[in-house]
Design an enzyme around this catalytic site. Structure first.
Site, mmCIF file in Angstrom:
data_model
loop_
_atom_site.group_PDB
_atom_site.id
_atom_site.type_symbol
_atom_site.label_atom_id
_atom_site.label_comp_id
_atom_site.label_asym_id
_atom_site.label_seq_id
_atom_site.Cartn_x
_atom_site.Cartn_y
_atom_site.Cartn_z
ATOM 1 N N GLY A 184 -7.191 -12.828 34.877
ATOM 2 C CA GLY A 184 -7.230 -11.628 34.049
ATOM 3 C C GLY A 184 -5.937 -10.841 34.175
ATOM 4 O O GLY A 184 -5.953 -9.618 34.262
ATOM 5 N N HIS A 185 -4.807 -11.567 34.175
ATOM 6 C CA HIS A 185 -3.506 -10.917 34.277
ATOM 7 C C HIS A 185 -2.404 -11.879 33.822
ATOM 8 O O HIS A 185 -2.652 -13.047 33.570
ATOM 9 C CB HIS A 185 -3.245 -10.449 35.721
ATOM 10 C CG HIS A 185 -3.214 -11.566 36.716
ATOM 11 N ND1 HIS A 185 -4.321 -11.960 37.418
ATOM 12 C CD2 HIS A 185 -2.202 -12.379 37.110
ATOM 13 C CE1 HIS A 185 -3.998 -12.960 38.216
ATOM 14 N NE2 HIS A 185 -2.726 -13.235 38.044
ATOM 15 N N ALA A 186 -1.213 -11.331 33.730
ATOM 16 C CA ALA A 186 -0.003 -12.113 33.453
ATOM 17 C C ALA A 186 1.067 -11.638 34.423
ATOM 18 O O ALA A 186 0.924 -10.584 35.047
ATOM 19 C CB ALA A 186 0.461 -11.915 32.009
ATOM 20 N N ARG A 213 -3.562 -15.293 31.988
ATOM 21 C CA ARG A 213 -4.419 -16.353 32.500
ATOM 22 C C ARG A 213 -5.753 -15.823 32.979
ATOM 23 O O ARG A 213 -5.861 -14.727 33.520
ATOM 24 C CB ARG A 213 -3.722 -17.131 33.622
ATOM 25 C CG ARG A 213 -3.687 -16.536 35.003
ATOM 26 C CD ARG A 213 -2.522 -15.648 35.397
ATOM 27 N NE ARG A 213 -1.294 -15.782 34.692
ATOM 28 C CZ ARG A 213 -0.261 -16.500 35.079
ATOM 29 N NH1 ARG A 213 -0.286 -17.100 36.228
ATOM 30 N NH2 ARG A 213 0.812 -16.573 34.365
#
Length: 143
Positions: free
Chosen positions: A51-53, A98
């Site tokens: 839940g981040h990049a 992702r």
């Protein structure tokens, strides 16, 4: 950096009747120096991770045991990758959102990272990630 830069990396296997061995070398099997290694395990059924990049960090994701899915998004399209072999890694370049989900029981997800942990390198809000790519934020009713 887009999904066209994501790829499976086949890792070497040394076959032996006593069991197989796979190894990973930085700047040989992955296109970066390995500065950090972490792994996810005991993930409860139905849970997801990620839940981040990352602004700069690159990664190689490997299913050491069991299976899981990696969902990658470059701000314009997304793709799901199923991971279930310990001799394949998934190369994820910088600036790719992702999510990791669909963990099987007993799965272990190992991640090799190009950088040490730095909270400032993270996009944890999808809208901010899109803006960081130079894309407009998605209207709330479409997000």
């Amino acid at each position: 950096m887009g999904l066209e830069n994501v790829r499976y990396v086949e890792l070497p296997i040394i076959h032996d009747r006593r069991g197989n061995l796979t190894f990973i070398e930085g700047n040989k099997h992955v296109p970066f120096d390995i500065r950090r290694v972490y792994y996810l395990y005991d993930v409860p059924g139905g849970a997801h991770r990620g839940g981040h990049a990352h602004r700069q960090l690159e990664q190689l994701i490997v299913a050491m045991s069991g299976s899981f899915d990696v969902v990658l998004d470059d701000g314009q399209r997304s793709r799901r990758f199923h991971m279930n072999r310990s001799f394949y890694g998934l190369y994820v370049p910088r600036m790719i959102w992702r999510e990791i989900d669909n963990f099987s029981s007993g799965s272990v997800c190992m991640v090799l990272a190009s950088e040490h942990y730095d909270e400032a390198d993270y996009y944890r809000d999808y809208q901010e990630f899109r803006v960081g790519l130079g894309l407009p934020a998605v209207p709330e009713d479409e997000a």
